[in-house]
Design an enzyme around this catalytic site. Sequence first.
Site, PDB file in Angstrom:
ATOM      1  N   SER A 151       0.803  -1.322  -0.092  1.00 64.57           N
ATOM      2  CA  SER A 151       0.040  -0.069   0.236  1.00 64.57           C
ATOM      3  C   SER A 151       0.874   1.070  -0.293  1.00 64.57           C
ATOM      4  O   SER A 151       2.121   1.061  -0.018  1.00 64.57           O
ATOM      5  CB  SER A 151      -0.842   0.021   1.278  1.00 64.57           C
ATOM      6  OG  SER A 151      -1.372   0.997   1.547  1.00 64.57           O
ATOM      7  N   TYR A 164      -1.684  -0.766  10.446  1.00 70.10           N
ATOM      8  CA  TYR A 164      -1.722  -0.701   8.690  1.00 70.10           C
ATOM      9  C   TYR A 164      -0.333  -0.304   8.696  1.00 70.10           C
ATOM     10  O   TYR A 164      -0.229  -0.724   7.174  1.00 70.10           O
ATOM     11  CB  TYR A 164      -2.594  -0.415   8.933  1.00 70.10           C
ATOM     12  CG  TYR A 164      -3.260  -0.749   6.920  1.00 70.10           C
ATOM     13  CD1 TYR A 164      -4.227  -2.020   7.016  1.00 70.10           C
ATOM     14  CD2 TYR A 164      -2.703   0.542   6.049  1.00 70.10           C
ATOM     15  CE1 TYR A 164      -3.965  -1.705   5.185  1.00 70.10           C
ATOM     16  CE2 TYR A 164      -3.146   0.056   4.930  1.00 70.10           C
ATOM     17  CZ  TYR A 164      -3.607  -0.374   4.554  1.00 70.10           C
ATOM     18  OH  TYR A 164      -4.276  -1.293   2.606  1.00 70.10           O
TER      19      TYR A 164
HETATM   20  P1  NAD Z   1     -11.403  -6.122   0.744  1.00 66.06           P
HETATM   21  O1  NAD Z   1     -11.974  -5.602   2.702  1.00 66.06           O
HETATM   22  O2  NAD Z   1     -13.146  -5.312   0.313  1.00 66.06           O
HETATM   23  O3  NAD Z   1     -11.025  -7.078   0.759  1.00 66.06           O
HETATM   24  C1  NAD Z   1     -10.247  -7.315   1.386  1.00 66.06           C
HETATM   25  C2  NAD Z   1     -10.837  -9.485   1.284  1.00 66.06           C
HETATM   26  O4  NAD Z   1     -10.045 -10.565   2.527  1.00 66.06           O
HETATM   27  C3  NAD Z   1     -12.198  -9.911   2.074  1.00 66.06           C
HETATM   28  O5  NAD Z   1     -12.803 -10.622   0.797  1.00 66.06           O
HETATM   29  C4  NAD Z   1     -11.987 -10.362   3.721  1.00 66.06           C
HETATM   30  O6  NAD Z   1     -12.908 -11.420   3.094  1.00 66.06           O
HETATM   31  C5  NAD Z   1     -10.434 -10.182   3.026  1.00 66.06           C
HETATM   32  N1  NAD Z   1     -10.348 -11.357   4.644  1.00 66.06           N
HETATM   33  C6  NAD Z   1     -10.441 -10.983   5.966  1.00 66.06           C
HETATM   34  N2  NAD Z   1      -9.583 -11.359   6.999  1.00 66.06           N
HETATM   35  C7  NAD Z   1      -9.391 -12.773   6.202  1.00 66.06           C
HETATM   36  C8  NAD Z   1      -8.739 -13.499   6.577  1.00 66.06           C
HETATM   37  N3  NAD Z   1      -8.591 -13.630   7.986  1.00 66.06           N
HETATM   38  N4  NAD Z   1      -8.389 -14.966   6.476  1.00 66.06           N
HETATM   39  C9  NAD Z   1      -9.075 -15.020   4.505  1.00 66.06           C
HETATM   40  N5  NAD Z   1      -9.151 -14.033   4.082  1.00 66.06           N
HETATM   41  C10 NAD Z   1      -9.491 -12.459   5.056  1.00 66.06           C
HETATM   42  O7  NAD Z   1     -10.772  -4.746   1.069  1.00 66.06           O
HETATM   43  P2  NAD Z   1      -9.511  -4.118   0.084  1.00 66.06           P
HETATM   44  O8  NAD Z   1      -9.894  -2.817  -0.351  1.00 66.06           O
HETATM   45  O9  NAD Z   1     -10.449  -5.273  -1.848  1.00 66.06           O
HETATM   46  O10 NAD Z   1      -7.927  -4.922  -0.116  1.00 66.06           O
HETATM   47  C11 NAD Z   1      -7.578  -5.827  -0.690  1.00 66.06           C
HETATM   48  C12 NAD Z   1      -6.085  -5.679  -0.318  1.00 66.06           C
HETATM   49  O11 NAD Z   1      -5.594  -4.407  -0.550  1.00 66.06           O
HETATM   50  C13 NAD Z   1      -5.257  -5.611   1.414  1.00 66.06           C
HETATM   51  O12 NAD Z   1      -4.246  -6.196   1.480  1.00 66.06           O
HETATM   52  C14 NAD Z   1      -5.237  -4.300   1.602  1.00 66.06           C
HETATM   53  O13 NAD Z   1      -4.382  -2.792   2.504  1.00 66.06           O
HETATM   54  C15 NAD Z   1      -5.062  -3.361   0.538  1.00 66.06           C
HETATM   55  N6  NAD Z   1      -4.735  -2.066  -0.223  1.00 66.06           N
HETATM   56  C16 NAD Z   1      -6.419  -1.583  -0.187  1.00 66.06           C
HETATM   57  C17 NAD Z   1      -6.392  -0.244  -0.416  1.00 66.06           C
HETATM   58  C18 NAD Z   1      -7.423   0.378  -0.750  1.00 66.06           C
HETATM   59  O14 NAD Z   1      -7.607   1.794  -0.747  1.00 66.06           O
HETATM   60  N7  NAD Z   1      -8.808  -0.552  -1.024  1.00 66.06           N
HETATM   61  C19 NAD Z   1      -5.274   0.599  -0.768  1.00 66.06           C
HETATM   62  C20 NAD Z   1      -3.913   0.096  -0.510  1.00 66.06           C
HETATM   63  C21 NAD Z   1      -3.327  -1.441  -0.593  1.00 66.06           C
END
Ligand code: NAD
Length: 260
Positions: A151, A164
Amino acid sequence: MDYPDLVKRFSLGGQTALITGAGRGIGRGLAMALAKAGANIVVVDIMEENARATAAFVASETGVKTYCHAADLSQSQKIKDYVKDILRECGKIDILINNAGIQVRKPALEFTLEEWNSVVNIHLTASFLMAQAVVPEMIRQGGGKIVNIASINGVIAVPNTIAYSAAKSGLAGLTRAMAVEWTPFHIRTNAIGPGYCRTELTERLFQDPERSQWVMSRIPMKRLAEPENDLGYVAVFLASEASAYVNGQVIYVDGGWLAS
Ligand code: NAD
């Protein structure tokens, strides 16, 4: 004019990609992009219904084979068994994408140890343990690719997300260490550092007009990232031979945020 060599370099045909947290959000977009490049997809998520829905949707849209596994990746001691079960079903894993994640938003002084551990555990420890479980199989197969989802918050910090930020910085180091350690086995490791996307993870932030406006004001491109189109095809690049000499890097895909 067509470009068969170029297409071949980006193709993931015949490969199997395991994507954690692909039940929704960014992981779902990554799954679609990799499937469009020809990879069979293993969806792993704690939310079984979402995992099933992604697997069914990706299969029906692209025609690739999909598999789905309900797994709680915070259960560190179960990760080896999850991977064994997955391998029994789909036979091999060529590409591992560590994407599953959570967020805890609160002032640093109010963080409990449990909350700190929950964030570090899923972003950092689970990524390490998934790789540790998958890499022996990749070595047997003669190689593989790992893509960690980091990120911009691993580089810049915003208030109320201390665990985070720490975990995502750690993931950049983990990416370099994996690359250095497993390159001799023809395994390349890189990371994608997304800017902001509107997903369940960030929904609370975007519901706050002031913070939402602040985020948008920091992005030179003046728009959020879109999981499949903006991040998914970077994952295809990193998982394919098109990126053959890219190793141990974090590619920030942020509309220019970190440059500004
Ligand atoms: P999201 O919450 O939509 O998706 C996260 C997924 O991970 C969900 O489907 C959830 O069920 C799954 N998950 C959570 N805990 C879990 C566990 N213990 N075991 C198995 N699965 C689990 O979030 P997102 O925004 O799609 O994030 C995905 C990745 O991208 C993350 O690593 C997040 O840090 C990273 N990210 C997101 C953003 C953003 O702006 N959304 C920006 C930078 C990085």
